[in-house]
Design an enzyme around this catalytic site. Structure first.
Site, mmCIF file in Angstrom:
data_model
loop_
_atom_site.group_PDB
_atom_site.id
_atom_site.type_symbol
_atom_site.label_atom_id
_atom_site.label_comp_id
_atom_site.label_asym_id
_atom_site.label_seq_id
_atom_site.Cartn_x
_atom_site.Cartn_y
_atom_site.Cartn_z
ATOM 1 N N LYS A 170 0.834 -1.215 0.000
ATOM 2 C CA LYS A 170 0.000 0.000 0.000
ATOM 3 C C LYS A 170 0.866 1.262 0.000
ATOM 4 O O LYS A 170 0.587 2.232 -0.708
ATOM 5 C CB LYS A 170 -0.927 -0.042 1.222
ATOM 6 C CG LYS A 170 -1.619 1.261 1.562
ATOM 7 C CD LYS A 170 -2.555 1.754 0.473
ATOM 8 C CE LYS A 170 -3.114 3.127 0.851
ATOM 9 N NZ LYS A 170 -3.860 3.755 -0.218
ATOM 10 N N LYS A 239 1.619 11.643 5.472
ATOM 11 C CA LYS A 239 1.839 10.564 6.448
ATOM 12 C C LYS A 239 2.269 9.278 5.729
ATOM 13 O O LYS A 239 3.214 8.599 6.138
ATOM 14 C CB LYS A 239 0.536 10.353 7.233
ATOM 15 C CG LYS A 239 0.475 9.193 8.185
ATOM 16 C CD LYS A 239 -0.338 7.983 7.702
ATOM 17 C CE LYS A 239 -1.682 8.194 7.135
ATOM 18 N NZ LYS A 239 -2.408 7.031 6.675
HETATM 19 P P1 NAD Z 1 -10.515 10.366 7.883
HETATM 20 O O1 NAD Z 1 -9.668 11.261 8.711
HETATM 21 O O2 NAD Z 1 -11.543 10.949 6.980
HETATM 22 O O3 NAD Z 1 -11.265 9.288 8.823
HETATM 23 C C1 NAD Z 1 -10.702 8.692 9.963
HETATM 24 C C2 NAD Z 1 -11.809 8.506 11.005
HETATM 25 O O4 NAD Z 1 -11.278 7.846 12.150
HETATM 26 C C3 NAD Z 1 -12.406 9.830 11.478
HETATM 27 O O5 NAD Z 1 -13.823 9.780 11.402
HETATM 28 C C4 NAD Z 1 -11.912 9.933 12.926
HETATM 29 O O6 NAD Z 1 -12.809 10.647 13.757
HETATM 30 C C5 NAD Z 1 -11.822 8.470 13.298
HETATM 31 N N1 NAD Z 1 -10.955 8.201 14.449
HETATM 32 C C6 NAD Z 1 -9.731 8.728 14.708
HETATM 33 N N2 NAD Z 1 -9.253 8.230 15.877
HETATM 34 C C7 NAD Z 1 -10.195 7.365 16.349
HETATM 35 C C8 NAD Z 1 -10.279 6.539 17.512
HETATM 36 N N3 NAD Z 1 -9.290 6.506 18.409
HETATM 37 N N4 NAD Z 1 -11.417 5.809 17.687
HETATM 38 C C9 NAD Z 1 -12.416 5.845 16.778
HETATM 39 N N5 NAD Z 1 -12.385 6.615 15.647
HETATM 40 C C10 NAD Z 1 -11.280 7.355 15.444
HETATM 41 O O7 NAD Z 1 -9.500 9.453 7.049
HETATM 42 P P2 NAD Z 1 -9.822 8.607 5.724
HETATM 43 O O8 NAD Z 1 -9.491 9.444 4.551
HETATM 44 O O9 NAD Z 1 -11.150 7.960 5.851
HETATM 45 O O10 NAD Z 1 -8.667 7.508 5.832
HETATM 46 C C11 NAD Z 1 -8.714 6.416 6.740
HETATM 47 C C12 NAD Z 1 -7.517 5.516 6.469
HETATM 48 O O11 NAD Z 1 -7.602 5.004 5.142
HETATM 49 C C13 NAD Z 1 -6.175 6.252 6.564
HETATM 50 O O12 NAD Z 1 -5.208 5.386 7.105
HETATM 51 C C14 NAD Z 1 -5.875 6.612 5.118
HETATM 52 O O13 NAD Z 1 -4.490 6.772 4.886
HETATM 53 C C15 NAD Z 1 -6.455 5.415 4.391
HETATM 54 N N6 NAD Z 1 -6.923 5.656 3.017
HETATM 55 C C16 NAD Z 1 -7.602 6.788 2.681
HETATM 56 C C17 NAD Z 1 -8.034 6.955 1.363
HETATM 57 C C18 NAD Z 1 -8.823 8.178 0.902
HETATM 58 O O14 NAD Z 1 -8.943 8.388 -0.309
HETATM 59 N N7 NAD Z 1 -9.366 8.988 1.792
HETATM 60 C C19 NAD Z 1 -7.792 5.968 0.399
HETATM 61 C C20 NAD Z 1 -7.117 4.812 0.780
HETATM 62 C C21 NAD Z 1 -6.689 4.665 2.092
#
Ligand code: NAD
Length: 302
Positions: A170, A239
């Site tokens: 990834k 990150k």
């Molecule tokens: P985001 O910040 O939109 O969502 C993360 C969620 O986790 C938030 O709602 C936050 O409130 C919650 N959270 C944080 N700490 C927490 C805890 N201790 N307990 C419960 N909930 C908690 O991020 P995202 O864009 O949805 O990405 C999530 C993951 O997926 C990341 O690791 C990111 O790198 C990966 N990712 C994102 C994308 C994208 O296009 N957005 C694509 C592939 C992978």
């Protein structure tokens, strides 16, 4: 009625993935530290106050969390999954690096629970449509058990049996994606400065050998219409690049070009752009050159 599953972290990616589990007929428990994130699930899923509460109700729990620290907190912190009796398997869909994946797997193993390392790629639109690339590493029996859930999210690619191996794949993917977006920003600004229509330029490149995820998707859909709503924060891309460089450093692998890409995104974060959508990085190149990459994208490239 369907089997019980849990979901922790209902952000840009977690919300649509959890919704797909509901649509498939699974019974769902959810939690998120942001109260507003659970609202779309009220009345459709069990709303829990902690990850441990989710795991007491559902034997299989998914996590889509922003950072390595958040993953460790959800597993081993107060109210974390490790406190719950009854958890069978935690499936981590986050991008958090191989060290965190291994540490979390070890913590859960000591509690008698399994862990699958299962980061995803394909963005918010892929999460909504169920067309993500799901990269999986973990014991084959757990992979077999969780495959039906994972196929709800997209196409499953088993890349190894050790948690952490999927993180490497990834992070490699995101270095390529971050490089493509950075370099495409530079060349598109160069084209506009030379008086070329950016939509025609993208059409030509997409029929040529320079085609990539930025020329084929982000520029026509997000940049030309000045939409900037791909749904991935610049801070999270940064990150991922930092994690990738740390993996390379630990493994003794060179990152000449990777370091340059990392530096590009670091500049944007240092300028205060961390909360912006990652497709907006082009603005920092535009600002330098004094032009804007805007216009209607050709219909066939959208
Ligand atoms: P985001 O910040 O939109 O969502 C993360 C969620 O986790 C938030 O709602 C936050 O409130 C919650 N959270 C944080 N700490 C927490 C805890 N201790 N307990 C419960 N909930 C908690 O991020 P995202 O864009 O949805 O990405 C999530 C993951 O997926 C990341 O690791 C990111 O790198 C990966 N990712 C994102 C994308 C994208 O296009 N957005 C694509 C592939 C992978």
């Amino acid at each position: 009625m369907g089997e019980r599953v849990g979901f922790v972290g209902l952000g840009n990616m977690g919300r649509p993935m959890a919704q797909r589990l509901l649509e498939r007929g699974y019974e769902l428990a959810v939690c998120d530290v942001r109260p507003e994130a659970v609202e779309p699930f009220r009345g459709r899923a069990r709303i829990c106050g902690s990850a441990a509460e989710v795991a007491r109700w559902a034997p299989v729990v998914f996590g889509s969390l922003p950072t390595p620290d958040a993953v460790r907190a959800v597993v081993a912190g107060p109210g974390g999954l490790a406190e719950a009796e009854g958890l069978d398997v935690y499936v981590d869909l986050s991008t958090a690096g191989s060290r965190t994946a291994r540490a979390v797997a070890e913590t859960l193993r000591a509690r008698g629970a399994g862990m699958l390392d299962a980061p995803v790629s394909g963005g918010v639109s892929g999460a909504e449509r169920g067309t993500l690339a799901v990269m999986v590493a973990g014991p084959p029996d757990l992979v077999a058990r969780c495959r039906p859930y994972l196929e709800t999210f997209g196409r499953v690619f088993v890349v190894g049996e050790e948690p952490g191996q999927a993180q490497i794949v990834k992070l490699a993917n995101n270095l390529l994606s971050g490089a493509a977006l950075a370099l495409t920003s530079e060349v598109m600004v160069l084209g506009v400065k030379a008086g070329v229509d950016p939509a025609r330029m993208l059409e030509a490149i997409n029929a040529g050998t320079g085609r990539n995820s930025a020329t084929a998707d982000k520029f026509p859909r997000q940049v030309l219409p000045r939409r900037f709503q791909a749904g991935f924060k610049t801070a999270l891309m940064y990150k991922d690049l930092s994690l990738c460089l740390a993996e390379a450093e630990a493994a003794g692998v060179p990152m000449w070009l990777g370091s340059a890409v990392h530096q590009f995104w670091r500049y944007v974060v240092a300028r205060g752009g961390g909360d912006e959508d990652f497709s907006a990085v082009v603005r920092y190149v535009e600002e330098w050159a004094g032009v804007q990459v805007a216009g209607a994208a050709a219909a066939e490239s959208v």
